[in-house]
Design a protein around this motif. Structure first.
Motif, short mmCIF file in Angstrom:
data_model
loop_
_atom_site.label_atom_id
_atom_site.label_comp_id
_atom_site.label_asym_id
_atom_site.label_seq_id
_atom_site.Cartn_x
_atom_site.Cartn_y
_atom_site.Cartn_z
N VAL A 1 0.85 -1.17 0.00
CA VAL A 1 0.00 0.00 0.00
C VAL A 1 0.89 1.23 0.00
O VAL A 1 1.84 1.33 0.77
CB VAL A 1 -0.92 0.01 1.25
N ASN A 2 0.56 2.18 -0.85
CA ASN A 2 1.32 3.43 -0.93
C ASN A 2 0.76 4.47 0.03
O ASN A 2 -0.36 4.36 0.52
CB ASN A 2 1.27 3.98 -2.36
N ASP A 3 1.55 5.52 0.26
CA ASP A 3 1.08 6.65 1.04
C ASP A 3 -0.11 7.28 0.33
O ASP A 3 -0.22 7.23 -0.90
CB ASP A 3 2.18 7.69 1.20
N LEU A 4 -1.01 7.89 1.10
CA LEU A 4 -2.19 8.54 0.55
C LEU A 4 -2.00 10.04 0.65
O LEU A 4 -1.58 10.55 1.69
CB LEU A 4 -3.44 8.13 1.34
N ALA A 5 -2.30 10.76 -0.43
CA ALA A 5 -2.22 12.21 -0.43
C ALA A 5 -3.51 12.79 -0.97
O ALA A 5 -3.98 12.38 -2.05
CB ALA A 5 -1.04 12.69 -1.26
N LEU A 6 -4.11 13.70 -0.23
CA LEU A 6 -5.26 14.44 -0.70
C LEU A 6 -4.76 15.82 -1.11
O LEU A 6 -4.15 16.52 -0.31
CB LEU A 6 -6.31 14.55 0.40
N SER A 7 -5.02 16.19 -2.35
CA SER A 7 -4.44 17.40 -2.90
C SER A 7 -5.49 18.29 -3.55
O SER A 7 -6.52 17.81 -4.02
CB SER A 7 -3.38 17.06 -3.96
N THR A 8 -5.21 19.61 -3.58
CA THR A 8 -5.95 20.56 -4.38
C THR A 8 -4.93 21.45 -5.06
O THR A 8 -3.88 21.76 -4.49
CB THR A 8 -6.91 21.43 -3.53
N ASN A 9 -5.21 21.84 -6.28
CA ASN A 9 -4.30 22.70 -7.04
C ASN A 9 -2.87 22.17 -7.04
O ASN A 9 -1.92 22.93 -6.91
CB ASN A 9 -4.33 24.13 -6.50
N SER A 10 -2.73 20.87 -7.12
CA SER A 10 -1.43 20.19 -7.15
C SER A 10 -0.62 20.39 -5.86
O SER A 10 0.59 20.24 -5.85
CB SER A 10 -0.60 20.63 -8.36
N ILE A 11 -1.29 20.74 -4.77
CA ILE A 11 -0.62 20.91 -3.48
C ILE A 11 -1.17 19.87 -2.52
O ILE A 11 -2.40 19.76 -2.35
CB ILE A 11 -0.85 22.33 -2.91
N ASN A 12 -0.28 19.09 -1.89
CA ASN A 12 -0.71 18.10 -0.92
C ASN A 12 -1.27 18.79 0.32
O ASN A 12 -0.59 19.59 0.96
CB ASN A 12 0.45 17.19 -0.51
N ARG A 13 -2.52 18.49 0.65
CA ARG A 13 -3.17 19.11 1.82
C ARG A 13 -3.20 18.17 3.02
O ARG A 13 -3.06 18.61 4.15
CB ARG A 13 -4.60 19.52 1.48
N VAL A 14 -3.41 16.86 2.77
CA VAL A 14 -3.42 15.85 3.82
C VAL A 14 -2.59 14.67 3.34
O VAL A 14 -2.79 14.18 2.23
CB VAL A 14 -4.86 15.37 4.15
N LEU A 15 -1.66 14.25 4.18
CA LEU A 15 -0.82 13.10 3.86
C LEU A 15 -1.00 12.04 4.93
O LEU A 15 -0.98 12.34 6.12
CB LEU A 15 0.65 13.51 3.79
N VAL A 16 -1.19 10.79 4.48
CA VAL A 16 -1.28 9.66 5.39
C VAL A 16 -0.23 8.65 4.94
O VAL A 16 -0.28 8.17 3.80
CB VAL A 16 -2.68 9.01 5.38
N ASP A 17 0.73 8.33 5.82
CA ASP A 17 1.76 7.38 5.42
C ASP A 17 1.30 5.95 5.71
O ASP A 17 0.20 5.71 6.23
CB ASP A 17 3.11 7.70 6.07
N ASN A 18 2.13 4.98 5.33
CA ASN A 18 1.79 3.57 5.48
C ASN A 18 1.54 3.16 6.93
O ASN A 18 0.90 2.15 7.18
CB ASN A 18 2.89 2.69 4.87
N ASN A 19 2.06 3.91 7.87
CA ASN A 19 1.86 3.60 9.29
C ASN A 19 0.68 4.34 9.90
O ASN A 19 0.44 4.25 11.10
CB ASN A 19 3.13 3.91 10.07
N GLY A 20 -0.05 5.11 9.08
CA GLY A 20 -1.22 5.83 9.57
C GLY A 20 -0.95 7.21 10.13
O GLY A 20 -1.86 7.85 10.66
N HIS A 21 0.29 7.69 10.02
CA HIS A 21 0.60 9.05 10.49
C HIS A 21 -0.01 10.06 9.54
O HIS A 21 0.18 9.98 8.33
CB HIS A 21 2.11 9.26 10.57
#
Length: 166
Positions: A1-21
């Motif tokens: 599973v890869n890290d999850l990134a929620l982005s707007t305007n090509s800018i990462n707003r929320v990042l969740v890593d593989n460990n849930g941070h």
């Protein structure tokens, strides 16, 4: 599973890593300190003098300016705090007021420096609050020394910090 990134305007707003941070790289947060010692705080009834925390340690989202003012980018609850080290406290002063001044209310730490027969070498003043702020409200730290000599200094290791909590 890869890290999850929620982005707007090509800018990462929320990042969740593989460990849930979870991190939010554009969430409002700042830390600043007094650039150098501020000598001889004005005494004798001059009210609400701004303390300039002019050295930014970090300013995530660019909501802090180096004259000492934090501006809330959105309405919410903000954790705000400051830590001051005062030196050469004048016992002839009746009260020192150190004020976290926000648009909706002020939070004051008032103390009477009459600890004995001689001036006190140093004293720490701290405030930590969860402040309700509207978009574009500001927060600053001010002081008021009601009487005595203008002899008290604000040490350079004094800080003002905050972040959007919710």
């Amino acid at each position: 599973v890869n890290d999850l990134a929620l982005s707007t305007n090509s800018i990462n707003r929320v990042l969740v890593d593989n460990n849930g941070h979870v991190t939010m790289p554009t969430q409002s947060a700042f830390s600043a300190k007094v650039g150098s010692q501020i000598d001889n705080m004005t005494a004798g009834g001059v009210s609400n003098i701004l303390i300039p925390f002019s050295s930014e340690i970090f300013d995530q989202n660019a909501d802090y300016n180096t004259n000492g003012t934090f501006t809330a980018p959105v309405a919410g609850k903000y954790f705000l705090c400051f830590f001051l080290r005062l030196e050469n406290i004048d016992t002839a002063t009746n009260t020192y007021d150190i004020i976290l001044d926000t648009a909706n209310r002020n939070y004051t730490n008032r103390f009477d420096p009459d600890y004995g027969d001689s001036d006190t070498n140093f004293y720490h003043v701290n405030i930590a609050v969860l402040a309700d702020m509207d978009a574009n409200d500001t927060a600053v730290v001010r002081y008021y020394v009601d009487a005595g000599s203008s002899q008290t200094d604000i040490d350079g290791d004094s800080y003002f910090m905050g972040y959007l909590a919710c």
